[in-house]
Design a protein around this motif. Structure first.
Motif, PDB file in Angstrom:
ATOM      1  N   LYS A 274       0.842  -1.202   0.000  1.00  0.00           N
ATOM      2  CA  LYS A 274       0.000   0.000   0.000  1.00  0.00           C
ATOM      3  C   LYS A 274       0.874   1.247   0.000  1.00  0.00           C
ATOM      4  O   LYS A 274       0.604   2.212  -0.723  1.00  0.00           O
ATOM      5  N   GLU A 275       1.907   1.220   0.827  1.00  0.00           N
ATOM      6  CA  GLU A 275       2.802   2.380   0.924  1.00  0.00           C
ATOM      7  C   GLU A 275       3.501   2.650  -0.394  1.00  0.00           C
ATOM      8  O   GLU A 275       3.594   3.803  -0.843  1.00  0.00           O
ATOM      9  N   ALA A 276       3.993   1.588  -1.033  1.00  0.00           N
ATOM     10  CA  ALA A 276       4.682   1.760  -2.311  1.00  0.00           C
ATOM     11  C   ALA A 276       3.724   2.245  -3.387  1.00  0.00           C
ATOM     12  O   ALA A 276       4.058   3.138  -4.187  1.00  0.00           O
ATOM     13  N   ALA A 277       2.535   1.666  -3.405  1.00  0.00           N
ATOM     14  CA  ALA A 277       1.549   2.053  -4.421  1.00  0.00           C
ATOM     15  C   ALA A 277       1.159   3.517  -4.286  1.00  0.00           C
ATOM     16  O   ALA A 277       0.996   4.231  -5.282  1.00  0.00           O
ATOM     17  N   GLU A 278       1.016   3.985  -3.052  1.00  0.00           N
ATOM     18  CA  GLU A 278       0.554   5.350  -2.828  1.00  0.00           C
ATOM     19  C   GLU A 278       1.673   6.388  -2.886  1.00  0.00           C
ATOM     20  O   GLU A 278       1.408   7.556  -3.167  1.00  0.00           O
ATOM     21  N   THR A 279       2.922   5.974  -2.619  1.00  0.00           N
ATOM     22  CA  THR A 279       4.020   6.946  -2.628  1.00  0.00           C
ATOM     23  C   THR A 279       4.882   6.865  -3.889  1.00  0.00           C
ATOM     24  O   THR A 279       5.484   7.855  -4.286  1.00  0.00           O
ATOM     25  N   LYS A 280       4.924   5.671  -4.515  1.00  0.00           N
ATOM     26  CA  LYS A 280       5.726   5.507  -5.736  1.00  0.00           C
ATOM     27  C   LYS A 280       4.869   5.317  -6.979  1.00  0.00           C
ATOM     28  O   LYS A 280       5.389   5.321  -8.097  1.00  0.00           O
ATOM     29  N   GLY A 281       3.565   5.155  -6.773  1.00  0.00           N
ATOM     30  CA  GLY A 281       2.668   5.092  -7.919  1.00  0.00           C
ATOM     31  C   GLY A 281       2.246   3.718  -8.365  1.00  0.00           C
ATOM     32  O   GLY A 281       1.350   3.589  -9.211  1.00  0.00           O
ATOM     33  N   GLU A 282       2.843   2.620  -7.814  1.00  0.00           N
ATOM     34  CA  GLU A 282       2.440   1.285  -8.229  1.00  0.00           C
ATOM     35  C   GLU A 282       2.844   0.240  -7.194  1.00  0.00           C
ATOM     36  O   GLU A 282       3.770   0.445  -6.411  1.00  0.00           O
ATOM     37  N   ASP A 283       2.133  -0.854  -7.217  1.00  0.00           N
ATOM     38  CA  ASP A 283       2.468  -2.014  -6.392  1.00  0.00           C
ATOM     39  C   ASP A 283       3.851  -2.502  -6.831  1.00  0.00           C
ATOM     40  O   ASP A 283       4.091  -2.687  -8.033  1.00  0.00           O
ATOM     41  N   PRO A 284       4.783  -2.716  -5.894  1.00  0.00           N
ATOM     42  CA  PRO A 284       6.158  -3.057  -6.288  1.00  0.00           C
ATOM     43  C   PRO A 284       6.350  -4.499  -6.713  1.00  0.00           C
ATOM     44  O   PRO A 284       7.433  -4.865  -7.193  1.00  0.00           O
ATOM     45  N   ARG A 285       5.336  -5.338  -6.590  1.00  0.00           N
ATOM     46  CA  ARG A 285       5.515  -6.770  -6.838  1.00  0.00           C
ATOM     47  C   ARG A 285       5.518  -7.134  -8.322  1.00  0.00           C
ATOM     48  O   ARG A 285       4.690  -6.674  -9.091  1.00  0.00           O
ATOM     49  N   GLN A 286       6.460  -7.986  -8.667  1.00  0.00           N
ATOM     50  CA  GLN A 286       6.538  -8.575  -9.999  1.00  0.00           C
ATOM     51  C   GLN A 286       6.402 -10.090  -9.814  1.00  0.00           C
ATOM     52  O   GLN A 286       7.099 -10.679  -8.993  1.00  0.00           O
ATOM     53  N   TYR A 287       5.542 -10.718 -10.591  1.00  0.00           N
ATOM     54  CA  TYR A 287       5.225 -12.131 -10.396  1.00  0.00           C
ATOM     55  C   TYR A 287       5.839 -13.007 -11.486  1.00  0.00           C
ATOM     56  O   TYR A 287       6.175 -12.530 -12.576  1.00  0.00           O
ATOM     57  N   SER A 288       5.997 -14.291 -11.156  1.00  0.00           N
ATOM     58  CA  SER A 288       6.485 -15.289 -12.125  1.00  0.00           C
ATOM     59  C   SER A 288       7.755 -14.797 -12.804  1.00  0.00           C
ATOM     60  O   SER A 288       7.866 -14.774 -14.036  1.00  0.00           O
ATOM     61  N   ILE A 289       8.717 -14.444 -11.995  1.00  0.00           N
ATOM     62  CA  ILE A 289       9.950 -13.869 -12.522  1.00  0.00           C
ATOM     63  C   ILE A 289      11.157 -14.545 -11.867  1.00  0.00           C
ATOM     64  O   ILE A 289      11.121 -14.885 -10.691  1.00  0.00           O
ATOM     65  N   LYS A 290      12.180 -14.746 -12.657  1.00  0.00           N
ATOM     66  CA  LYS A 290      13.382 -15.444 -12.194  1.00  0.00           C
ATOM     67  C   LYS A 290      14.608 -14.583 -12.459  1.00  0.00           C
ATOM     68  O   LYS A 290      14.798 -14.079 -13.574  1.00  0.00           O
ATOM     69  N   THR A 291      15.423 -14.399 -11.425  1.00  0.00           N
ATOM     70  CA  THR A 291      16.675 -13.668 -11.594  1.00  0.00           C
ATOM     71  C   THR A 291      17.699 -14.592 -12.236  1.00  0.00           C
ATOM     72  O   THR A 291      17.868 -15.737 -11.818  1.00  0.00           O
ATOM     73  N   THR A 292      18.401 -14.087 -13.264  1.00  0.00           N
ATOM     74  CA  THR A 292      19.371 -14.927 -13.980  1.00  0.00           C
ATOM     75  C   THR A 292      20.818 -14.528 -13.728  1.00  0.00           C
ATOM     76  O   THR A 292      21.703 -15.371 -13.749  1.00  0.00           O
ATOM     77  N   LYS A 293      21.061 -13.217 -13.491  1.00  0.00           N
ATOM     78  CA  LYS A 293      22.427 -12.812 -13.173  1.00  0.00           C
ATOM     79  C   LYS A 293      22.459 -11.383 -12.643  1.00  0.00           C
ATOM     80  O   LYS A 293      21.526 -10.602 -12.843  1.00  0.00           O
ATOM     81  N   PHE A 294      23.551 -11.086 -11.933  1.00  0.00           N
ATOM     82  CA  PHE A 294      23.825  -9.729 -11.466  1.00  0.00           C
ATOM     83  C   PHE A 294      24.970  -9.159 -12.305  1.00  0.00           C
ATOM     84  O   PHE A 294      25.875  -9.884 -12.717  1.00  0.00           O
TER      85      PHE A 294
END
Length: 494
Positions: free
Chosen positions: A352-372
């Protein structure tokens, strides 16, 4: 049951919250209490359901359904409805040593198993519980309970999280001499350092610690057993030892670029933020400040949400949270029936805080990190991902299949790994000679809590692995019962 038709006439009231724009400017609790009138009405929603699954405390598919400490929920809901707050407190304290903690940070499996929740919103159990205990402290009903007699038996408890504190409370009331060893500067374990202040203010934790001290429990902090105090000393100087060290070995990711500067474990980040807040000694290197930085959290659970909320309060430039699972449905699916915990989409406080202060829900779904990817100085600059889909594998188990063409690079100067815990740290278990399970937890049967070492018991996350605060309290109470019986031959503890 005070009002037979209450659940049909009264709708659920959600907890009051401060404005997101205001609360991200401080570290104070984000919720506010209901009025007595509102809570009386909420208590009236508790129906005469004959078999109250809310305090069943069973496990379905390995997940708690109902309250594992078997709180007498319908009884104190009715007492709140009738305005009998002191009597409600007495019923609550029969089963729960620390309602001020569970009423704030427990995920409330009781509400998922509430009978009203079959076709309507659950009774506001968690908020009623919190208000009962808060009124108890505010009105002076909670006073130190000094045991009238001492048995002369001594017990050492390693770890001061909810399991350690619950076992200590029970054993102290049984008349034993209890000493808690804690390696951190202040007692409380994850209650003090792992849960951010906006969910559980540290004055509330300290208030309970002070009460336990007044009741006779001895705390030794800044002391690591196995390093500052030898395990042989504990076994020779105490009649029993209880291992309540938690499951603090954090699960890591292993991939290209992991050594980049700026990649941290979530609990290290949260602990450092709390240490600074409570004025513990902390070095500049330990403290992680994400002001004006791009932040990514890997892991979709509560710890990850706490990282999001902490980053917002440090004025990060952006924050995103990655989860490997698909977005949850808005209502229960066919394979998630009552009284299981409902696996449905919710908007937690951090989101809620992110959505209201940054403009969107911060969650990304079905996602896999592959490298840094780091810059020439070794500092993290971006993170690469690919989207996935959940499919049934050859053996019938679900697997996550990468979707070609969905690769993406994300700017990131700080990444927090919040993908859970592997189990307890092994060095202390080895020094005691305690056998472990395949998962690395202390080998001790649930309900008995005895390890293979005479006089040494284990409970909480150290025994069962990462779990809920209510399971920690459950095991803390139960191991106290077993230790009392071990020392005295009989026990009145429940």
């Amino acid at each position: 049951m005070g009002k037979p038709t209450g659940f049909m006439e009264i709708v659920r009231a959600e907890p009051l919250e401060r404005s997101s724009h205001n609360r991200v400017k401080d570290w104070n609790e984000y919720t506010a209490p209901f009025s007595n009138e509102t809570l009386a009405k909420q208590g009236a929603r508790c129906m005469d359901c004959a078999i109250p699954f809310c305090h069943s405390g069973m496990e379905i598919k390995g997940v708690a359904s109902g309250c594992p400490i078997h709180n007498l929920i319908p009884e104190w809901n009715d007492l709140v409805y009738r305005g009998k707050w002191k009597e409600a407190l007495e019923r609550l304290q029969l089963t729960n040593n620390f309602p001020e903690f569970t009423g704030r940070v427990c995920p409330a499996p009781c509400e998922g198993a509430c009978t009203v929740a079959i076709s309507d919103s659950a009774v506001s159990i968690k908020n009623i519980e919190r208000t009962i205990i808060d009124k108890g402290f505010a009105n002076g009903w909670i006073q130190p309970r000094i045991p009238k007699q001492r048995t002369g038996k001594t017990i050492a408890i390693i770890g001061s999280g909810p399991a350690g504190l619950a076992s200590a409370d029970q054993l102290n009331q049984a008349g034993h001499h209890v000493t808690i060893y804690e390696r951190a500067p202040q007692p409380g374990g994850l209650l003090m350092y792992g849960i951010p202040n906006m969910k559980l203010e540290k004055d509330i934790v300290q208030r309970r610690i002070n009460l336990l001290k007044q009741e006779g429990i001895h705390f030794i902090t800044n002391t690591e057993v196995g390093k500052d105090v030898r395990t042989e000393y504990l076994r020779s100087h105490f009649d029993a030892v209880i291992l309540c060290t938690g499951a603090q070995k954090q699960r890591d990711v292993r991939m290209e670029g992991r050594q980049s500067n700026g990649i941290h474990f979530a609990m290290d980040y949260l602990t450092a933020a709390t240490k600074k807040l409570v004025n513990d000694s902390i070095t500049e290197k330990e403290y992680i400040d994400v002001k004006n930085k791009d932040v990514i959290v890997i892991g979709g659970g509560d710890t990850g949400a706490d990282c999001v909320a902490t980053a917002l309060r440090q004025n990060c430039r952006s924050v995103v949270q990655f989860g490997k699972h698909p977005k949850l449905p808005n209502t229960r699916s066919a394979d998630n029936m009552w009284p299981e915990v409902p696996n449905i989409f919710t908007l937690d406080y951090a989101y809620k805080e992110a959505a209201e202060t940054k403009g969107e829900d911060p969650r990304q779904y079905s996602i896999k990190t592959t490298k840094f990817v780091s810059d020439a100085s070794g500092n993290l600059k971006e993170l690469h991902t690919v989207e996935t889909e959940k499919v049934s594998g050859d053996n019938g188990k679900y697997v996550y299949k990468e979707i070609p063409g969905t690769e993406k690079a994300w700017p990131a100067e700080h990444v927090f790994i919040a993908i859970g815990f592997e189990g307890p740290e092994q060095s202390l278990l080895k020094q005691f000679g305690v056998q472990t399970t395949e998962r690395g937890t202390a080998k001790a049967t649930y309900g008995e809590y005895k390890t293979n070492v005479e006089g040494v018991f284990a409970a909480g996350d150290a025994r069962r692995g990462q779990s809920l605060i209510v399971w920690a309290i459950n095991e803390g109470r139960e191991v106290a019962r077993e230790v009392d019986h071990y020392l005295m031959g009989v026990t009145a503890l429940t």
